[in-house]
Design a protein around this motif. Sequence first.
Motif, PDB file in Angstrom:
ATOM      1  N   GLN A 102       0.834  -1.183   0.000  1.00 10.63           N
ATOM      2  CA  GLN A 102       0.000   0.000   0.000  1.00 10.63           C
ATOM      3  C   GLN A 102       0.878   1.244   0.000  1.00 10.63           C
ATOM      4  N   PHE A 103       0.424   2.291  -0.711  1.00 14.73           N
ATOM      5  CA  PHE A 103       1.161   3.531  -0.841  1.00 14.73           C
ATOM      6  C   PHE A 103       0.202   4.690  -0.627  1.00 14.73           C
ATOM      7  N   ASP A 104       0.796   5.811  -0.126  1.00 14.42           N
ATOM      8  CA  ASP A 104      -0.037   7.014  -0.125  1.00 14.42           C
ATOM      9  C   ASP A 104       0.012   7.593  -1.531  1.00 14.42           C
ATOM     10  N   PHE A 105      -0.830   8.535  -1.793  1.00 17.51           N
ATOM     11  CA  PHE A 105      -0.947   9.044  -3.167  1.00 17.51           C
ATOM     12  C   PHE A 105       0.329   9.705  -3.646  1.00 17.51           C
ATOM     13  N   PRO A 106       1.039  10.501  -2.817  1.00 18.96           N
ATOM     14  CA  PRO A 106       2.274  11.102  -3.341  1.00 18.96           C
ATOM     15  C   PRO A 106       3.309  10.058  -3.722  1.00 18.96           C
ATOM     16  N   CYS A 107       3.449   8.956  -2.958  1.00 21.47           N
ATOM     17  CA  CYS A 107       4.457   7.933  -3.274  1.00 21.47           C
ATOM     18  C   CYS A 107       4.008   6.968  -4.366  1.00 21.47           C
ATOM     19  N   SER A 108       2.708   6.884  -4.637  1.00 23.83           N
ATOM     20  CA  SER A 108       2.206   5.924  -5.650  1.00 23.83           C
ATOM     21  C   SER A 108       2.434   6.418  -7.075  1.00 23.83           C
ATOM     22  N   GLY A 109       2.626   7.745  -7.196  1.00 22.32           N
ATOM     23  CA  GLY A 109       2.806   8.296  -8.558  1.00 22.32           C
ATOM     24  C   GLY A 109       1.499   8.514  -9.300  1.00 22.32           C
ATOM     25  N   ILE A 110       0.371   8.446  -8.633  1.00 23.63           N
ATOM     26  CA  ILE A 110      -0.936   8.651  -9.254  1.00 23.63           C
ATOM     27  C   ILE A 110      -1.724   9.582  -8.377  1.00 23.63           C
ATOM     28  N   ASP A 144       7.402  -0.135  -9.170  1.00 25.09           N
ATOM     29  CA  ASP A 144       8.389  -1.209  -9.086  1.00 25.09           C
ATOM     30  C   ASP A 144       7.941  -2.418  -9.901  1.00 25.09           C
ATOM     31  N   CYS A 145       6.661  -2.785  -9.748  1.00 30.18           N
ATOM     32  CA  CYS A 145       6.146  -3.967 -10.496  1.00 30.18           C
ATOM     33  C   CYS A 145       6.040  -3.677 -11.987  1.00 30.18           C
ATOM     34  N   VAL A 146       5.727  -2.420 -12.313  1.00 29.17           N
ATOM     35  CA  VAL A 146       5.635  -2.076 -13.744  1.00 29.17           C
ATOM     36  C   VAL A 146       7.013  -2.164 -14.374  1.00 29.17           C
TER      37      VAL A 146
END
Length: 335
Positions: free
Chosen positions: A23-31, A50-52
Amino acid sequence: MFLCARCDNSTSDGPTCALCKRQFDFPCSGISETYFRKLGARRGSWRCSDCVNNPSSSNNDPQLVAQLDEMKDTLNTIKRQLEPLASLVEDVKTIKADISHLKDSVELAHSSVGKVSNSLERLDDRVKTLEHEINNLKKMQDEVSKMNEDMQEKEQWARANNVEIKGIPMKSSENLYELVSQVSQVIGCQVRREDINYIARVPNLHEKTVKNIIMAVGCVVTQYFTTLFTYLKYIKHSAYAHMAFNNRFTKENYIAASRRHGSLSLKDIGYHGDGKIYVNDHLTLHNKALLREAKILAKEKNCKYIWTRHCKILARKTDTSPIFRIKVKQDLLKI
């Protein structure tokens, strides 16, 4: 609340990676939160960066493997379905080539039609010109026919004072005036020598026939010789005699007396034999031929009377039908 897998900060909301489950917060997720909300049902398939960037890290994920296998099957199905498209493309190319050839043929046909159209226009102009010339020719033919008819009328008028006597055999050193006097005595119409302008035998239409006597009353001498030379031009061996009176009334009385008397024979004037003598108007060659055709046609069509009077050919179908004149061949249709 959860800790962000990248910054370890506590957050209440953010995306979860479908492969690594972090799980990521929005700033770290890139979306952005707004875009993530718009994904709707596709939020469950969202992957982190990372998975992409490292898809091998997800090879052990059974769910992902299943999805990949399903995608392969779908691609294989689509590939099989698209195989006939290659031949279809070739068919389309062939059709396009045929259409190109057809277009060339249509253009050639259009050009040919244009040439034919021009030829037809020229032909139409020629036909119009020909029709105009035919109309002019018809007018000229009508004028020539009228001139010929007028000439025949004038030639016959020049013979109006003439009498033609047929059937009297020729003798050496004969006296035509004495022969005419004998005929005159028989029919009861005496003719004085001074009443006769000219008398002679002139060419006949038929060879081997008796040369006829033509007696002219008031005939112009130049007209007589013109008529004589016309006969001699076409007929070399036989002739008939020409006699001219000085007065048309004398001539008409002579013809009328002959018809009142009826049949004349050679015996009536002292000749041997049973031959007949005929006293008639002196017709032109044209009118003689016309009279002969009229008599032949009258027998075929049961026309009762064909005769001449004052050098005119007259006809009557029955005793009560009207009299009509025959001047030209077209008049024979009246019979």
